[in-house]
Design a protein around this motif. Structure first.
Motif, mmCIF file in Angstrom:
data_model
loop_
_atom_site.group_PDB
_atom_site.id
_atom_site.type_symbol
_atom_site.label_atom_id
_atom_site.label_comp_id
_atom_site.label_asym_id
_atom_site.label_seq_id
_atom_site.Cartn_x
_atom_site.Cartn_y
_atom_site.Cartn_z
ATOM 1 N N GLU A 41 32.667 -41.940 10.328
ATOM 2 C CA GLU A 41 32.162 -43.012 9.702
ATOM 3 C C GLU A 41 31.365 -43.870 10.537
ATOM 4 O O GLU A 41 31.741 -44.250 11.507
ATOM 5 C CB GLU A 41 33.322 -43.923 9.272
ATOM 6 N N LEU A 42 30.093 -44.465 10.012
ATOM 7 C CA LEU A 42 29.291 -45.331 10.817
ATOM 8 C C LEU A 42 29.356 -46.864 10.319
ATOM 9 O O LEU A 42 29.785 -46.729 9.084
ATOM 10 C CB LEU A 42 27.794 -44.946 10.481
ATOM 11 N N VAL A 48 38.804 -50.651 7.295
ATOM 12 C CA VAL A 48 39.532 -50.388 5.860
ATOM 13 C C VAL A 48 39.297 -48.939 5.197
ATOM 14 O O VAL A 48 40.107 -48.273 5.025
ATOM 15 C CB VAL A 48 39.372 -51.454 4.836
ATOM 16 N N ASP A 49 37.857 -48.601 5.181
ATOM 17 C CA ASP A 49 37.693 -47.203 4.531
ATOM 18 C C ASP A 49 38.235 -46.228 5.624
ATOM 19 O O ASP A 49 38.470 -44.955 5.149
ATOM 20 C CB ASP A 49 36.073 -47.095 4.306
ATOM 21 N N LEU A 50 37.970 -46.137 6.940
ATOM 22 C CA LEU A 50 38.329 -45.400 7.810
ATOM 23 C C LEU A 50 39.732 -44.874 7.544
ATOM 24 O O LEU A 50 40.201 -43.705 7.543
ATOM 25 C CB LEU A 50 38.166 -45.949 9.414
ATOM 26 N N GLU A 51 40.831 -46.080 7.469
ATOM 27 C CA GLU A 51 42.189 -45.653 7.299
ATOM 28 C C GLU A 51 42.477 -44.917 5.964
ATOM 29 O O GLU A 51 43.205 -43.931 5.825
ATOM 30 C CB GLU A 51 42.963 -46.883 7.114
ATOM 31 N N ILE A 52 41.482 -45.195 4.871
ATOM 32 C CA ILE A 52 41.609 -44.436 3.468
ATOM 33 C C ILE A 52 41.056 -42.808 3.883
ATOM 34 O O ILE A 52 41.845 -41.922 3.561
ATOM 35 C CB ILE A 52 40.975 -45.121 2.376
ATOM 36 N N LEU A 53 40.156 -42.748 4.362
ATOM 37 C CA LEU A 53 39.626 -41.530 4.804
ATOM 38 C C LEU A 53 40.346 -40.665 5.670
ATOM 39 O O LEU A 53 40.445 -39.341 5.487
ATOM 40 C CB LEU A 53 38.176 -41.610 5.547
ATOM 41 N N THR A 60 36.559 -39.630 12.659
ATOM 42 C CA THR A 60 35.957 -40.600 13.848
ATOM 43 C C THR A 60 35.481 -41.793 13.352
ATOM 44 O O THR A 60 34.640 -41.790 12.394
ATOM 45 C CB THR A 60 35.291 -39.592 14.592
ATOM 46 N N GLY A 61 35.800 -42.988 13.749
ATOM 47 C CA GLY A 61 35.156 -44.176 13.656
ATOM 48 C C GLY A 61 34.313 -44.633 14.362
ATOM 49 O O GLY A 61 34.324 -44.187 15.692
#
Ligand SMILES: C[S@@+](CC[C@H](N)C(=O)[O-])C[C@H]1O[C@@H](n2cnc3c(N)ncnc32)[C@H](O)[C@@H]1O
Length: 190
Positions: A41-42, A48-53, A60-61
């Protein structure tokens, strides 16, 4: 120093974005990217989206704001995080998918074209790009931050023949059709 290198701006963003997430976008992403694959994720911001992903993918965030990265690392010490500037993307790893939600509108058209080309270098063959933008025609600057709105046609011109366009659709973030997402596939022969 960038806008999100100031603690107060990060806190204001977190307050403003509370209640919004990319859950619906990630449901669309899941139609294109099988579970278990690697996703970068860029511009993850608060993450918030990284946790869902992370519920579906090996994630990798990334962000170029140390403040956002440090905040997420403090609450998620086991997370994989890297500092990445969307204007100068370098990585030794390749990813099956690169995702962003409301990040690449901070680039001019030329910078976006260059960023997409750099993303191609770290995307596996047949890998997927998924990016969400604010939709519109204007270019404006607010508090030193560029907001470059896009319509499907101008995005198609920027993407050119770098990627196969699988989807390019409007959606609602706050108001009807205020946003646009694209799903692009890397191809070996382009
Ligand atoms: C509007 S916020 C979106 C954050 C997150 N994706 C979300 O949906 O809440 C834009 C994000 O892009 C990041 N960003 C801005 N310019 C960047 C750059 N040049 N390189 C990497 N990240 C950048 C900011 O630090 C911020 O986290």
């Amino acid at each position: 120093m960038g806008f999100y290198d100031i603690e107060n701006n990060v806190e204001k963003y977190i307050d403003m974005a509370r209640g919004f997430d990319g859950r619906e976008l990630i449901e669309i992403l899941k139609k294109h990217v099988p579970e278990g694959l690697s996703v970068l994720e860029l511009g993850m911001g608060p993450g918030v989206d990284l946790e869902i992903l992370s519920g579906f993918y090996d994630v990798t965030g990334s962000d170029n704001s140390k403040i956002f990265l440090d905040r997420f690392r403090n609450s998620h010490p086991d997370s994989k995080l890297i500092k990445v500037d969307i204007k100068n993307i370098k990585s030794n790893s390749k990813y099956d998918c690169i995702y962003s939600n409301k990040v690449l509108h901070h680039l001019t058209d030329d910078e976006l074209k260059e960023s997409l080309s750099q993303q191609k270098n770290i995307l596996s063959s047949n890998g997927i790009l998924f990016h969400a933008f604010w939709r519109g025609k204007d270019v404006e600057e607010m508090e030193g931050l560029l907001f470059n709105y896009h319509l499907a046609e101008d995005l198609k011109n920027i993407i050119g023949d770098m990627f196969e366009i699988l989807e390019i659709e409007s959606y609602k973030e706050m108001e009807e059709n205020d946003s646009l997402y694209v799903v692009l596939r890397n191809t070996d022969d382009r």
